[in-house]
Write a protein that holds these residues in place. Structure first.
Motif, mmCIF file in Angstrom:
data_model
loop_
_atom_site.group_PDB
_atom_site.id
_atom_site.type_symbol
_atom_site.label_atom_id
_atom_site.label_comp_id
_atom_site.label_asym_id
_atom_site.label_seq_id
_atom_site.Cartn_x
_atom_site.Cartn_y
_atom_site.Cartn_z
ATOM 1 N N HIS A 172 -41.635 5.035 5.351
ATOM 2 C CA HIS A 172 -41.475 5.380 6.770
ATOM 3 C C HIS A 172 -41.489 6.894 6.888
ATOM 4 C CE1 HIS A 172 -40.856 1.392 8.283
ATOM 5 N NE2 HIS A 172 -40.001 1.170 7.302
ATOM 6 N N TYR A 173 -42.331 7.372 7.794
ATOM 7 C CA TYR A 173 -42.521 8.822 7.920
ATOM 8 C C TYR A 173 -42.273 9.271 9.338
ATOM 9 C CZ TYR A 173 -44.728 8.423 3.383
ATOM 10 O OH TYR A 173 -44.964 8.180 2.043
ATOM 11 N N ALA A 201 -47.994 8.170 7.947
ATOM 12 C CA ALA A 201 -47.913 9.403 7.153
ATOM 13 C C ALA A 201 -48.993 10.380 7.622
ATOM 14 C CB ALA A 201 -48.101 9.084 5.676
ATOM 15 N N PRO A 202 -48.641 11.639 7.844
ATOM 16 C CA PRO A 202 -49.630 12.598 8.354
ATOM 17 C C PRO A 202 -50.790 12.886 7.401
ATOM 18 C CG PRO A 202 -47.394 13.527 8.424
ATOM 19 C CD PRO A 202 -47.292 12.191 7.767
ATOM 20 N N VAL A 203 -50.554 12.642 6.102
ATOM 21 C CA VAL A 203 -51.618 12.895 5.122
ATOM 22 C C VAL A 203 -51.723 11.697 4.180
ATOM 23 C CG1 VAL A 203 -52.420 14.379 3.221
ATOM 24 C CG2 VAL A 203 -51.174 15.400 5.144
ATOM 25 N N LEU A 241 -41.082 16.624 0.291
ATOM 26 C CA LEU A 241 -41.823 15.632 1.077
ATOM 27 C C LEU A 241 -41.589 14.250 0.475
ATOM 28 C CD1 LEU A 241 -45.172 17.579 1.362
ATOM 29 C CD2 LEU A 241 -43.652 17.051 3.271
ATOM 30 N N GLY A 242 -41.847 13.226 1.283
ATOM 31 C CA GLY A 242 -41.842 11.868 0.772
ATOM 32 C C GLY A 242 -43.269 11.457 0.444
ATOM 33 N N SER A 243 -43.383 10.429 -0.392
ATOM 34 C CA SER A 243 -44.722 9.944 -0.758
ATOM 35 C C SER A 243 -44.631 8.487 -1.178
ATOM 36 C CB SER A 243 -45.282 10.770 -1.924
ATOM 37 O OG SER A 243 -44.534 10.488 -3.091
ATOM 38 N N LEU A 266 -48.344 11.102 2.195
ATOM 39 C CA LEU A 266 -47.465 12.282 2.144
ATOM 40 C C LEU A 266 -46.924 12.559 3.537
ATOM 41 C CD1 LEU A 266 -49.721 14.809 0.150
ATOM 42 C CD2 LEU A 266 -47.771 13.517 -0.763
ATOM 43 N N GLY A 267 -45.659 12.921 3.604
ATOM 44 C CA GLY A 267 -45.088 13.302 4.900
ATOM 45 C C GLY A 267 -43.591 13.468 4.785
#
Ligand SMILES: Cc1cc2nc3c(=O)[nH]c(=O)nc-3n(C[C@H](O)[C@H](O)[C@H](O)COP(=O)(O)O)c2cc1C
Length: 172
Positions: free
Chosen positions: A16-17, A73-75, A119-121, A150-151
């Motif tokens: 969850h981002y 996630a933004p990336v 960051l989370g991944s 990633l985010g």
């Protein structure tokens, strides 16, 4: 900055981002540089890394993988083997084994760098590679083998369990 062993302990899959908190360009660059710093067979770095930030493409990746959090996630990094690059030097072993090892070690380094960058991944391996290749219009030489979202986390994941060392380690 945390020391390496703390970084290892702090890595958990984040699913969850915070969709409105983009990954800063400097952090993304540092993560990609970290991926490239990984060892590779013959130093050939037989992979390519797709950087997917476009919202529609992230949604398409999520649909293909059947995993909605990918779109949050933004990336999303797409690690692709370049098997022929390794095969040129190492023949069948390069094509079938080293390129996959090169790409996945790079992804592991990127995932740890993400922790260091706060960051989370999440590593995503369940997807139809042919569909992703079509979506991203990849040349036939590239085979997507791992996605890394990633985010900034919107959850604190529970630590997962591991097998006992005695079960895994053997000393013949
Ligand atoms: C090869 C591989 C494939 C994976 N595929 C998925 C996946 O498709 N979806 C997902 O949510 N997590 C996936 N994961 C993440 C694992 O579920 C996760 O690493 C494992 O449960 C341990 O949890 P942790 O990462 O929080 O330590 C994958 C991990 C690896 C290494």
């Amino acid at each position: 900055m945390s020391d390496f062993f703390t970084t290892l302990r702090r890595r958990h899959s984040v699913r969850h981002y915070q969709p409105d908190m983009p990954v800063e360009a400097g952090k993304l660059h540092a993560i990609l540089e970290s991926a490239l710093s990984a060892p590779s067979a013959g130093d050939l770095q037989a992979y390519q890394i797709g950087v997917i930030e476009d919202v529609d493409r992230r949604a398409a990746l999520a649909r293909i993988a059947g995993q909605d959090f990918i779109a949050e996630a933004p990336v999303c990094l797409v690690f692709c083997t370049d098997a022929e690059r390794s095969a040129l030097a190492f023949g069948e072993r390069g094509r079938a084994l080293y390129a996959l090892q090169d790409a996945t070690i790079a992804a592991a380094y990127a995932q740890l760098a993400a922790v260091a960058a706060e960051l989370g991944s999440a590593w995503v391996g369940y997807f139809d590679g042919a569909e992703i290749a079509r979506l991203l219009e990849l040349p036939p030489t590239l085979n997507p083998v791992a996605l890394l979202t990633l985010g900034y986390p919107a959850e604190l994941p529970e630590p997962t369990t591991r097998r006992h060392l005695d079960e895994v380690v053997f000393r013949p």
